[in-house]
Design an enzyme around this catalytic site. Structure first.
Site, PDB file in Angstrom:
ATOM      1  N   LYS A 177       0.280   3.135  -6.748  1.00 40.11           N
ATOM      2  CA  LYS A 177      -0.331   2.352  -7.835  1.00 40.11           C
ATOM      3  C   LYS A 177      -1.418   3.151  -8.557  1.00 40.11           C
ATOM      4  O   LYS A 177      -1.455   3.206  -9.785  1.00 40.11           O
ATOM      5  CB  LYS A 177      -0.952   1.059  -7.271  1.00 40.11           C
ATOM      6  CG  LYS A 177      -0.016   0.115  -6.585  1.00 40.11           C
ATOM      7  CD  LYS A 177      -0.718  -1.160  -6.182  1.00 40.11           C
ATOM      8  CE  LYS A 177      -1.953  -0.924  -5.332  1.00 40.11           C
ATOM      9  NZ  LYS A 177      -1.672  -0.233  -4.059  1.00 40.11           N
ATOM     10  N   GLU A 232      -7.314  -2.283  -8.030  1.00 42.44           N
ATOM     11  CA  GLU A 232      -7.479  -3.115  -6.827  1.00 42.44           C
ATOM     12  C   GLU A 232      -7.950  -4.523  -7.177  1.00 42.44           C
ATOM     13  O   GLU A 232      -8.940  -5.027  -6.620  1.00 42.44           O
ATOM     14  CB  GLU A 232      -8.446  -2.447  -5.843  1.00 42.44           C
ATOM     15  CG  GLU A 232      -8.036  -1.060  -5.393  1.00 42.44           C
ATOM     16  CD  GLU A 232      -6.819  -1.033  -4.472  1.00 42.44           C
ATOM     17  OE1 GLU A 232      -6.299  -2.127  -4.149  1.00 42.44           O
ATOM     18  OE2 GLU A 232      -6.382   0.068  -4.113  1.00 42.44           O
ATOM     19  N   MET A 287       0.831  -1.200   0.000  1.00 40.80           N
ATOM     20  CA  MET A 287       0.000   0.000   0.000  1.00 40.80           C
ATOM     21  C   MET A 287       0.868   1.253   0.000  1.00 40.80           C
ATOM     22  O   MET A 287       2.049   1.200   0.345  1.00 40.80           O
ATOM     23  CB  MET A 287      -0.925   0.013   1.226  1.00 40.80           C
ATOM     24  CG  MET A 287      -1.977  -1.079   1.210  1.00 40.80           C
ATOM     25  SD  MET A 287      -3.195  -0.879   2.518  1.00 40.80           S
ATOM     26  CE  MET A 287      -4.078   0.590   1.969  1.00 40.80           C
ATOM     27  N   CYS A 315       9.336  -2.624   5.252  1.00 36.95           N
ATOM     28  CA  CYS A 315      10.392  -3.414   4.616  1.00 36.95           C
ATOM     29  C   CYS A 315      10.507  -4.743   5.351  1.00 36.95           C
ATOM     30  O   CYS A 315       9.868  -4.960   6.388  1.00 36.95           O
ATOM     31  CB  CYS A 315      11.720  -2.661   4.649  1.00 36.95           C
ATOM     32  SG  CYS A 315      12.422  -2.479   6.307  1.00 36.95           S
TER      33      CYS A 315
END
Length: 428
Positions: A5, A77, A1, A167
């Site tokens: 995108k 999505e 997220m 990460c």
């Protein structure tokens, strides 16, 4: 997220005037209007589609007045749609449309999310976009999404209030694991570690799909005798040593004590998979689960109870024995059916679960593969237990120290005294 995108999709849309965009109707994080809306507030026209009705994409496309001019179909999505979306995309490709799909690859538990991975396998081009890790001071690419609150299901629509990006180094520190009945919170990292022990990779998905037992209820009865169960990452963890110390302590408190000290793996430990006769292991698993069930049935409600190895961990032994090849899948499913048929829900969960944790090596005893699998499975079960149950986690190193068991026993007794339970009138 938070990787950009939707922003990237809008950039493409502004360059390709002959493109139409579809978005799931449940994505109402910023607006109910039929538009793409980025975290930064940028918008672009879109057509809303019910996530359980992906075929609406074809129907709504065919009803557009400018249908003949459209060359590109974008679906935002895609992780939110069921498998039916794949068939829709194939039909669009057959009609000659260029299809662009955006979605999240992994859910917050690092499992496959919707149709993203399947569409990646079909794509001519894959563009990976990463956010920056949300951990303070970390600027590494963040391939994982983490949850900030407990989720009961995979799909929970939310924005910064619920999700963040992490990460690999900081995911475990930031993520709040979720729980749903029958869903195993086994991490991909844990599964990957098992490959080092020669575990067949296909068992990864199997371990996630197992219906781990959480069917004993936590009692809210105020006046009751202490019930303590002791488990851990594996066997030879010091459970019996701690149990004996607890018995001494409770008796000093003038409490009558009863004990269940049955551990099937204490009879089967050591050796490689080929050193075990599958039928012998299978019968032992069946016998010990039945014996433990009968032992619970004999417990008195007028005594404090200490149990070495909760019954759920006996179930986990069977899972681990299956993964390392000691028993077959067919034998496991027979065991699973018998285990749940016993009716464990008639017995209450303990007031306190003591869980003994070990380092990565777990135990100096063989076989390492079995112990590694058991550690992963037991911790998965532990993460899914009723959050009202009081859990005391203890490092094995502490128990190995001089008077370590006494120290832990005293801690458990203090934990019991802090519970909202009246036990003074139950003493002998």
């Amino acid at each position: 997220m938070f990787s950009g995108k939707t922003t990237r999709l809008i950039e493409i849309g502004r360059k390709q005037k002959e493109m139409v965009v579809f978005k799931p109707d449940i994505d109402t994080r910023y607006t109910d209007r039929p538009v793409l809306h980025t975290h930064d507030g940028v918008e672009f026209p879109a057509i809303k589609i019910g996530i359980n009705r992906p075929t609406e994409i074809i129907k709504k496309l065919d009803s557009l007045p400018n249908k003949a001019k459209i060359k590109t179909i974008a679906i935002d999505e895609v992780n939110l749609y069921p498998k039916g979306l794949i068939g829709v995309v194939n039909k669009l490709l057959e009609r000659g449309y260029q299809v662009i799909a955006t979605g999240i690859l992994l859910d917050t538990e690092k499992g496959d999310f919707g149709q993203t991975s399947a569409l990646m396998g079909m794509a001519e081009t894959v563009e990976a976009i990463y956010a920056k890790c949300a951990f303070t001071g970390c600027l590494k690419p963040a391939p994982y999404s983490f949850a900030k609150k407990v989720k009961q299901t995979q799909v929970v629509v939310g924005a910064e209030d619920l999700y963040g990006a992490a990460c690999a180094d900081h995911y475990e520190l930031l993520h709040v694991p979720g729980r749903s009945e029958g869903v195993t919170p086994i991490k991909q990292a844990s599964i990957d570690q098992l490959v080092d022990y020669g575990i067949y990779p296909a068992y990864a998905q199997w371990l996630r799909e197992i219906n781990y037992p959480h069917n004993r209820k936590v009692t809210q009865k105020k006046s009751r005798w202490p019930k303590i169960e002791i488990g851990g990452d594996g066997y030879a963890m010091g459970k019996t040593k701690l149990m004996k110390q607890l018995v001494k302590l409770l008796r000093r408190q003038r409490l009558a004590v009863q004990v269940i000290d049955q551990d099937s793996q204490a009879q089967l430990k050591g050796g490689a998979a080929q050193d075990f006769d599958a039928q012998v292991v299978f019968k032992a698993e069946m016998k010990y689960s039945k014996d433990k069930f009968q032992a619970y049935g004999r417990l008195s409600s007028a005594k404090a109870t200490i149990v070495c190895v909760p019954p759920e961990m006996e179930f986990n032994y069977a899972v681990a024995n299956t993964v390392v090849g000691r028993i077959s899948l067919q034998q496991f499913y027979a065991y699973e059916e018998k285990y749940f048929a016993l009716g464990w829900e008639k017995f209450l969960a303990p007031d306190i679960l003591v869980y003994i944790k070990a380092d990565q090596k777990i135990s100096g005893e063989k076989p390492e593969a079995f112990m590694a699998v058991l550690r992963v499975v037991n911790r998965a079960w532990l993460a899914g237990i009723d959050r009202r149950l009081k859990v005391v986690e203890v490092e094995r190193e502490l128990l190995e120290k001089e008077k370590g068991a006494e120290t832990v026993a005293a801690l458990i007794w203090k934990t019991w005294q802090a519970l909202p339970v009246a036990y003074n009138n139950l003493k002998e």
